[in-house]
Design a protein around this motif. Structure first.
Motif, PDB file in Angstrom:
ATOM      1  N   PHE A  75      37.603  27.293  69.364  1.00 30.77           N
ATOM      2  CA  PHE A  75      37.287  28.378  68.669  1.00 30.77           C
ATOM      3  C   PHE A  75      35.880  28.700  68.078  1.00 30.77           C
ATOM      4  N   TYR A  76      35.620  29.857  67.356  1.00 37.49           N
ATOM      5  CA  TYR A  76      34.302  30.152  66.774  1.00 37.49           C
ATOM      6  C   TYR A  76      34.333  30.972  65.596  1.00 37.49           C
ATOM      7  N   CYS A  77      33.763  30.363  64.492  1.00 41.07           N
ATOM      8  CA  CYS A  77      33.569  31.271  63.315  1.00 41.07           C
ATOM      9  C   CYS A  77      32.887  32.588  63.459  1.00 41.07           C
ATOM     10  N   PRO A  78      33.389  33.655  63.013  1.00 44.17           N
ATOM     11  CA  PRO A  78      32.592  34.728  63.232  1.00 44.17           C
ATOM     12  C   PRO A  78      31.534  34.779  61.791  1.00 44.17           C
ATOM     13  N   SER A  79      30.523  35.439  62.167  1.00 45.61           N
ATOM     14  CA  SER A  79      29.313  35.609  61.153  1.00 45.61           C
ATOM     15  C   SER A  79      29.814  36.227  59.814  1.00 45.61           C
TER      16      SER A  79
END
Length: 314
Positions: A75-79
């Motif tokens: 998964f990915y961290c949002p800015s």
């Protein structure tokens, strides 16, 4: 002039393109396996939102990935979530938090090891290494299903009597594996449900996993509770037992209660087998009362911050 304007706006344009690409990073979300629980709890909840915006979101993602039986998940961290990587590092580097998360899933989805890979771009991948092999799961299921047919062959007055039959069967057919607990032998798989089923030996992990498997097959919401060496001054390994939600006919409510088969199957000095019910379907206050005596038992000094169902009506 055109070239100059292009170069002047290159960085902002590039940044917008990168942001757009990051926003569209594909999430691969598979279906959960057979042992995925559809339960959320007060400490941690199932989620289908795999973009985290808080520490709690990260906990929920870890729990959902483990609970689903996935070998790995990215998964990915949002800015917007500036502490995402540092919070992930806190969770992934804290064995106690991971242990407590692990206790909420079905035993067949529990892990023996979990690793996390993080990139500066915000990409996070969880790698999960599960405790039970497919062969062990198949063998355990076959035996438990057979036992269910013989143990559940009558009508029961209430949840207490129904669960008691399973409790008594496990205690009467299992001895505590003293040698494994003392570290002098690892001959038997007593730390999993395989040990009490096929070897007749268990540590607290084995008792608890087998009880959890039975409870799940019987349709009861349940999880495991662990105390750690931090909470037990004389133990280097901690302790674990079962929590189950049952319906109390007398009070006309659903309630969470404790079951500790390990302490209901004590190691005796006279070599005889004993079957107790001191720790069978008891509240937290009843369990603490049972721990009092000449020697005060500390093994049930669990941290309620991780098991919030027991902060009320316990």
């Amino acid at each position: 002039m055109f070239i100059g304007l292009t170069l002047y706006f290159l960085d902002p344009i590039t940044n917008k393109i990168v942001e757009k690409i990051e926003d569209e990073k594909p999430l691969v979300v598979l279906n959960g396996n057979t042992y995925t629980k559809d339960k959320s709890y007060k400490y941690v909840a199932l989620t289908e939102e795999y973009i985290p915006y808080s520490y709690q979101d990260l906990l929920n993602i870890y729990y959902s990935a483990i609970n689903s039986g996935w070998d790995q998940f990215t998964f990915y961290c949002p800015s917007e979530y500036t502490n995402c990587l540092s919070d992930t590092e806190k969770i992934s580097g804290d064995e106690l938090i991971l242990t407590h998360l692990n206790n909420y899933v079905h035993p067949f989805n529990s892990f023996t090891n979990i690793k996390t890979s993080m990139k500066e771009t915000g990409e996070i991948t969880i790698y999960i290494y599960y405790l039970y092999t497919k062969e062990e799961i198949d063998k355990i299921n076959t035996k438990v299903d057979s036992l269910m047919k013989s143990l559940m062959n009558k009508d029961f007055e209430d949840d207490y009597e129904k669960i008691k039959v399973v409790h008594d069967y496990i205690v009467n057919n299992t001895k505590y594996d003293v040698e494994r607990n003392e570290g002098t032998s690892q001959k038997y798989n007593s730390y999993t449900a395989y040990g009490p089923l096929f070897d007749g030996l268990a540590t607290c992990n084995g008792y608890t996993d087998l009880m959890a498997i039975f409870l799940s097959k019987m349709g009861y919401d349940n999880y495991k509770i662990a105390t750690t060496p931090n909470e037990i001054s004389y133990s280097s390994t901690g302790h674990i037992w079962n929590a189950v939600k049952i319906y109390d006919k007398k009070e006309n409510i659903w309630k969470w209660l404790h079951i500790d088969l390990t302490w209901d199957d004590p190691v005796s000095n006279d070599g005889k087998d004993y079957l107790f019910h001191k720790y069978f379907l008891v509240s937290t206050s009843e369990m603490q009362e049972a721990d009092k005596g000449e020697t005060v038992i500390e093994e049930h000094n669990f941290n309620k911050m991780f098991y919030l169902e027991f902060n009320e009506r316990s």
